[in-house]
Write a protein that holds these residues in place. Structure first.
Motif, PDB file in Angstrom:
ATOM      1  N   LEU A   1      -8.332  -0.259  -1.203  1.00 13.50           N
ATOM      2  CA  LEU A   1      -7.764   0.182   0.072  1.00 13.50           C
ATOM      3  C   LEU A   1      -7.228   1.597  -0.045  1.00 13.50           C
ATOM      4  CD1 LEU A   1      -5.824  -2.864   1.518  1.00 13.50           C
ATOM      5  CD2 LEU A   1      -8.083  -2.022   2.094  1.00 13.50           C
TER       6      LEU A   1
ATOM      7  N   ARG B   1      -5.029  14.579   6.670  1.00 21.26           N
ATOM      8  CA  ARG B   1      -3.652  14.980   6.874  1.00 21.26           C
ATOM      9  C   ARG B   1      -3.232  16.001   5.819  1.00 21.26           C
ATOM     10  NH1 ARG B   1      -1.012   9.600   6.679  1.00 21.26           N
ATOM     11  NH2 ARG B   1      -2.523   8.701   8.116  1.00 21.26           N
TER      12      ARG B   1
ATOM     13  N   ASN C   1      -8.431   8.955   5.956  1.00 24.39           N
ATOM     14  CA  ASN C   1      -7.361   9.403   6.833  1.00 24.39           C
ATOM     15  C   ASN C   1      -6.414  10.385   6.184  1.00 24.39           C
ATOM     16  OD1 ASN C   1      -8.016   7.425   8.968  1.00 24.39           O
ATOM     17  ND2 ASN C   1      -7.528   6.001   7.323  1.00 24.39           N
TER      18      ASN C   1
ATOM     19  N   ARG D   1     -10.001   4.027   0.051  1.00 19.09           N
ATOM     20  CA  ARG D   1     -10.547   4.079   1.395  1.00 19.09           C
ATOM     21  C   ARG D   1      -9.637   4.889   2.305  1.00 19.09           C
ATOM     22  NH1 ARG D   1     -11.625  -1.821   2.750  1.00 19.09           N
ATOM     23  NH2 ARG D   1     -12.568  -1.798   0.682  1.00 19.09           N
ATOM     24  N   GLU D   2      -8.352   4.524   2.295  1.00 18.96           N
ATOM     25  CA  GLU D   2      -7.388   5.218   3.135  1.00 18.96           C
ATOM     26  C   GLU D   2      -7.328   6.697   2.798  1.00 18.96           C
ATOM     27  OE1 GLU D   2      -5.201   4.281   5.773  1.00 18.96           O
ATOM     28  OE2 GLU D   2      -6.848   2.851   5.765  1.00 18.96           O
TER      29      GLU D   2
ATOM     30  N   PHE E   1       1.033   3.954  -2.907  1.00 16.83           N
ATOM     31  CA  PHE E   1       0.748   5.326  -2.543  1.00 16.83           C
ATOM     32  C   PHE E   1       1.834   6.291  -2.997  1.00 16.83           C
ATOM     33  CE2 PHE E   1      -0.062   8.770   0.531  1.00 16.83           C
ATOM     34  CZ  PHE E   1      -1.417   8.913   0.297  1.00 16.83           C
TER      35      PHE E   1
ATOM     36  N   LEU F   1       0.832  -1.194   0.000  1.00 17.19           N
ATOM     37  CA  LEU F   1       0.000   0.000   0.000  1.00 17.19           C
ATOM     38  C   LEU F   1       0.870   1.249   0.000  1.00 17.19           C
ATOM     39  CD1 LEU F   1      -3.174   0.606   0.352  1.00 17.19           C
ATOM     40  CD2 LEU F   1      -2.450   1.458   2.571  1.00 17.19           C
ATOM     41  N   ASP F   2       1.912   1.215   0.800  1.00 10.79           N
ATOM     42  CA  ASP F   2       2.861   2.328   0.825  1.00 10.79           C
ATOM     43  C   ASP F   2       3.461   2.537  -0.563  1.00 10.79           C
ATOM     44  OD1 ASP F   2       5.748   3.392   1.070  1.00 10.79           O
ATOM     45  OD2 ASP F   2       4.858   3.927   2.996  1.00 10.79           O
TER      46      ASP F   2
END
Lengths: 155, 155
Positions: free
Chosen positions: B129, B141, B137, B132-133, B19, B15-16
């Motif tokens: 994901l 930020r 969240n 969603r992330e 991203f 995921l990182d």
DNA sequence: CTAATACTTGACTAATTTACTTGGTTTATT
DNA sequence: AATAAACCAAGTAAATTAGTCAAGTATTAG
């Protein structure tokens, strides 16, 4: 939510119990024999299952274990969580101060996914599995057993 | 299908990567730093992820790892299975001759349940994901970051 | 071309978890 | 009383996880 062989043992044992405890309590020795799990390991698992209130132990001769709820009201997630150590998957203790302003991506992500799996498994009851297994596999075996007994009687 | 911290590490790292790899490859050092996973452990995980063809290593300066497919086409089940040792959950090697005529209840049961979970996780892509992330969240930020920048500018 | 960067490989290790073992003690039935 | 069962506690071997270390090989910017 983790998914390991330990949880599998627990679910299997519970299914065996559900399957055989129509009338009398089932001994761990029986389950151990049927499912080839060591007795003492089962004892450990059932200690936890008992503490979380899904089974009841009956002591003394003729004793064993019984489900303390209906099979419809025992779900797979509960069984797995009963035997699993709860894991803190965060590195910051849930406070979100792990790293340089990128707080706990790990935590946010996995908790979300984990919750989804948990919810999914919460939706599957022991009864559901029982029905499925019963129809697909075990019933055939039982039929064969009955046949066998009838053959002996008629011989 | 197992669900362990190892799989979690892999999903988090992927995921990182997803991203941060919009343009340039991402180094494992970066991922290790952001997600507080040891570099060498990441190397092991990515060796497996590479072998199963979900990431591509780019060598040389400015190199790193890239996803080899679109985020929509990488699902969670694949990631977890790439890093997991495949486990033979049967005691009889899948032949069904474990015990006195009670062949592999464990196997039948768990394989079925395991398949369901696998299918479930197959239905969740890295892209899902990510969305969603991003919404839940990260966007907050980012908003704060923007606010911060605006404050600096207006000061 | 060469130096920096980054991936590759393999061996090794500490910590943890799993699965099991041993040896008991209670409790209740027969 | 004898027995059959749950219950309990401590220890242990094997496996897995997570991480370390070290000596590479490949790539490319400069």
């Amino acid at each position: 939510m983790r998914l390991t062989t330990k949880g599998r043992y627990a679910v299997t044992a519970m299914l065996d119990l559900a399957f055989h405890s129509e009338k009398n309590p089932v001994t761990l020795t029986d389950i151990a024999t049927r499912q080839t799990i060591s007795l003492s390991y089962l004892e450990q698992l059932f200690a936890r299952l008992r503490k979380s209130g899904m089974v009841k132990g009956v002591r003394g001769p003729g004793g064993g274990y019984k489900l303390s709820r209906e099979v419809e009201n025992i779900n797979i997630a509960d069984i797995i969580e009963a035997v699993d150590e709860p894991v803190d998957s965060t590195k910051c203790g849930g406070k979100g101060d792990c790293q340089d302003g990128q707080p706990c991506l790990t935590h946010d992500l996995w908790m979300g996914l984990s919750d989804q799996i948990r919810n999914y498994l919460k939706g599957i009851s022991l009864g559901d599995l029982l029905d499925r297994e019963e129809i697909n596999n075990v019933s055939q075996r039982q039929d064969k057993k009955v046949e066998h007994v009838m053959n002996i009687k008629s011989a």
